[in-house]
Design a protein around this motif. Structure first.
Motif, PDB file in Angstrom:
ATOM      1  N   ALA A  81       0.833  -1.209   0.000  1.00 47.64           N
ATOM      2  CA  ALA A  81       0.000   0.000   0.000  1.00 47.64           C
ATOM      3  C   ALA A  81       0.862   1.252   0.000  1.00 47.64           C
ATOM      4  O   ALA A  81       0.581   2.226  -0.726  1.00 47.64           O
ATOM      5  CB  ALA A  81      -0.930  -0.003   1.207  1.00 47.64           C
ATOM      6  N   ILE A  82       1.932   1.257   0.797  1.00 46.36           N
ATOM      7  CA  ILE A  82       2.840   2.412   0.831  1.00 46.36           C
ATOM      8  C   ILE A  82       3.533   2.575  -0.509  1.00 46.36           C
ATOM      9  O   ILE A  82       3.673   3.695  -1.035  1.00 46.36           O
ATOM     10  CB  ILE A  82       3.865   2.259   1.955  1.00 46.36           C
ATOM     11  CG1 ILE A  82       3.168   2.197   3.319  1.00 46.36           C
ATOM     12  CG2 ILE A  82       4.870   3.412   1.935  1.00 46.36           C
ATOM     13  CD1 ILE A  82       4.071   1.768   4.451  1.00 46.36           C
ATOM     14  N   TYR A  87       2.250   7.146   2.047  1.00 49.03           N
ATOM     15  CA  TYR A  87       1.754   6.960   3.409  1.00 49.03           C
ATOM     16  C   TYR A  87       0.310   7.400   3.590  1.00 49.03           C
ATOM     17  O   TYR A  87      -0.266   7.212   4.670  1.00 49.03           O
ATOM     18  CB  TYR A  87       2.682   7.661   4.405  1.00 49.03           C
ATOM     19  CG  TYR A  87       3.940   6.866   4.664  1.00 49.03           C
ATOM     20  CD1 TYR A  87       3.927   5.780   5.531  1.00 49.03           C
ATOM     21  CD2 TYR A  87       5.135   7.162   4.006  1.00 49.03           C
ATOM     22  CE1 TYR A  87       5.065   5.018   5.761  1.00 49.03           C
ATOM     23  CE2 TYR A  87       6.284   6.420   4.231  1.00 49.03           C
ATOM     24  CZ  TYR A  87       6.240   5.345   5.102  1.00 49.03           C
ATOM     25  OH  TYR A  87       7.370   4.584   5.323  1.00 49.03           O
ATOM     26  N   ASP A  88      -0.309   7.983   2.560  1.00 45.51           N
ATOM     27  CA  ASP A  88      -1.751   8.241   2.618  1.00 45.51           C
ATOM     28  C   ASP A  88      -2.543   6.956   2.465  1.00 45.51           C
ATOM     29  O   ASP A  88      -3.691   6.871   2.912  1.00 45.51           O
ATOM     30  CB  ASP A  88      -2.168   9.216   1.508  1.00 45.51           C
ATOM     31  CG  ASP A  88      -1.665  10.622   1.778  1.00 45.51           C
ATOM     32  OD1 ASP A  88      -1.578  10.995   2.955  1.00 45.51           O
ATOM     33  OD2 ASP A  88      -1.352  11.328   0.802  1.00 45.51           O
ATOM     34  N   VAL A 100       2.321   4.693   8.826  1.00 48.04           N
ATOM     35  CA  VAL A 100       3.551   5.370   9.243  1.00 48.04           C
ATOM     36  C   VAL A 100       4.372   4.506  10.198  1.00 48.04           C
ATOM     37  O   VAL A 100       5.518   4.839  10.504  1.00 48.04           O
ATOM     38  CB  VAL A 100       3.252   6.734   9.887  1.00 48.04           C
ATOM     39  CG1 VAL A 100       2.608   7.676   8.878  1.00 48.04           C
ATOM     40  CG2 VAL A 100       2.376   6.586  11.130  1.00 48.04           C
ATOM     41  N   ALA A 101       3.806   3.393  10.672  1.00 43.90           N
ATOM     42  CA  ALA A 101       4.562   2.477  11.531  1.00 43.90           C
ATOM     43  C   ALA A 101       5.636   1.729  10.761  1.00 43.90           C
ATOM     44  O   ALA A 101       6.528   1.129  11.366  1.00 43.90           O
ATOM     45  CB  ALA A 101       3.617   1.484  12.197  1.00 43.90           C
ATOM     46  N   ARG A 255       4.918  15.799   8.178  1.00 49.03           N
ATOM     47  CA  ARG A 255       3.624  15.257   7.753  1.00 49.03           C
ATOM     48  C   ARG A 255       2.581  15.311   8.859  1.00 49.03           C
ATOM     49  O   ARG A 255       1.410  15.639   8.617  1.00 49.03           O
ATOM     50  CB  ARG A 255       3.822  13.804   7.303  1.00 49.03           C
ATOM     51  CG  ARG A 255       2.551  13.082   6.904  1.00 49.03           C
ATOM     52  CD  ARG A 255       2.846  11.620   6.608  1.00 49.03           C
ATOM     53  NE  ARG A 255       1.607  10.938   6.331  1.00 49.03           N
ATOM     54  CZ  ARG A 255       1.019  10.902   5.138  1.00 49.03           C
ATOM     55  NH1 ARG A 255       1.575  11.533   4.113  1.00 49.03           N
ATOM     56  NH2 ARG A 255      -0.122  10.270   4.964  1.00 49.03           N
ATOM     57  N   THR A 256       2.996  14.983  10.083  1.00 50.92           N
ATOM     58  CA  THR A 256       2.038  14.813  11.175  1.00 50.92           C
ATOM     59  C   THR A 256       2.285  15.730  12.366  1.00 50.92           C
ATOM     60  O   THR A 256       1.437  15.809  13.265  1.00 50.92           O
ATOM     61  CB  THR A 256       2.061  13.357  11.688  1.00 50.92           C
ATOM     62  OG1 THR A 256       3.322  13.106  12.330  1.00 50.92           O
ATOM     63  CG2 THR A 256       1.871  12.374  10.555  1.00 50.92           C
TER      64      THR A 256
END
Length: 394
Positions: A81-82, A87-88, A100-101, A255-256
């Protein structure tokens, strides 16, 4: 003492060889193909064949999923998926914040490979396939660097270990080890700059790359071919593995707004938050009693935790400080920074001092090796069958 041979089953430290031995080996040069390489690759190849045969025999009545799907569940899906969406995550992924892990090294590699292998499932399985071959050769050479003639024993011990199925699956263990083992071997040979580069690449894949760097730094301090021979001029290279981690944390901050978003995601989605070690054990034991489907898996996790503690204690007794420096942070991460034991068994693949000890001891005392295989090999086969038919095994 510097000139004494290692005891049976005990890895000889880099410092035991002395600087003259290191310079002599460099002067003489080393063959591109080591004599142990062929046996290592044969073991790897036949293990692959045997694992796929068992995988097919274990499937009837339990799953009719295609082989690639059976080798790419759970973490593999997150890596893919990444690689595809960043990372969305994909638009329809409700738990995308958990991505994000996962460190970016493996997804970046998959993204590059997608230009020639558009099937991401196939790409990630091929990464493990190739990386596991590198692991076989590197582990054999590492074992031979301690005592000639032991590479085959050590590689067999590794590929028949209980959780070796993750060397087949689209997980991060194989690519990490394909960089970490050469880093350790290069350090033993006094090639600190190359070792640091390999460790830095490993750090893009798993946080364990930092633990590897810590082990390399301690080896540099105690080995004859480290600080005593090179002085401080090679020391700055050993900071290099921290750079990818710092860059990833910087990305997460941008990002976060959270430098440790990767750790907080693990706590939120996988229960990886700090507990007292005895409470972690009790939590795992309670799960093993109450969750019948996963009872065996949790008990395997507890056994793996015990093996890790015993391995560290033994390396402390032997005063092998580089091994301790590499293994001890893993014990903290796995046995303290988690509310219950999870992925401890899978992480056992990263404890190469364990397999070196089995191989070195087995080469002198075959009964020890046979005793190890009598336990490890059947569990490995069961875990291959379970994992590839949809059961969680670590």
């Amino acid at each position: 003492m510097s000139g004494s041979p290692p005891r049976t089953g005990e890895p000889q430290t880099a410092g035991d060889r002395g600087p003259e031995a290191g310079r002599g080996a460099r002067a003489a040069g080393r063959p591109l193909v080591h004599p142990a390489d062929g046996n290592a690759l044969l073991i790897w190849a036949f293990w692959q064949v045997a694992a796929y045969i068992y995988m097919m025999l274990a499937a009837p009545g339990r799953t009719d999923a295609p082989i690639l799907d059976r080798l790419t569940p759970w973490d593999s899906e997150n890596f893919i998926a990444i690689a595809q969406y960043g990372y969305d995550g994909p638009p329809d992924m409700p738990d995308a914040p958990k991505l994000v892990a996962f460190f970016p090294g493996l997804p970046l590699l998959l993204r590059v490979l997608s230009t020639v292998i558009p099937d991401y499932d196939l790409a990630i399985v091929l990464v493990s396939f190739v990386a596991s071959a590198v692991v076989a050769v590197a582990l054999a050479r590492l074992s031979e660097s301690y005592r000639e003639g032991t590479g085959t024993w050590t590689v067999v011990a590794f590929f028949l270990s209980p959780f070796a199925v993750f060397m087949l699956a689209g997980y991060s263990e194989a690519p990490f080890l394909a960089l970490a083992l050469p880093a350790w071997l290069l350090a033993r040979r006094g090639r600190w700059e190359a070792a640091a580069i390999c460790a830095a690449l490993a750090s893009t894949i798993r946080i364990t790359g930092l633990f590897l760097a810590f082990g390399l730094a301690v080896r540099f301090l105690v080995a004859e071919n480290g600080l005593r021979e090179r002085g401080w001029r090679s020391a700055p290279w050993l900071v290099l593995p921290a750079v990818p981690v710092a860059l990833f944390m910087g990305y997460l901050w941008a990002r976060t707004g959270d430098l440790f978003a990767w750790q907080h995601a693990q706590a939120q989605y996988w229960g990886r938050y700090a507990e007292w070690p005895w409470q972690v054990f009790l939590n795992t034991w309670e799960r093993s009693v109450n969750e019948e489907v996963l009872r065996t898996s949790y008990r395997e996790e507890m056994i793996a935790a015990g093996v890790l503690v015993a391995l560290i204690a033994w390396r402390v007794v032997r005063r092998d400080w580089p091994d301790v420096a590499y293994l001890a942070p893993q014990a903290v991460a796995l046995l303290v920074m988690s509310s219950f034991y999870m992925s401890v068994g899978r992480a056992s693949l990263l404890w190469w001092p364990l397999y070196l000890s089995v191989g070195l001891t087995g080469s002198r005392r075959p009964w020890v090796f046979m005793a190890y295989l009598s336990v490890a090999a059947p569990v490995m086969a069961i875990n291959v069958g379970n994992f590839t038919t949809g059961a969680w095994v670590g």
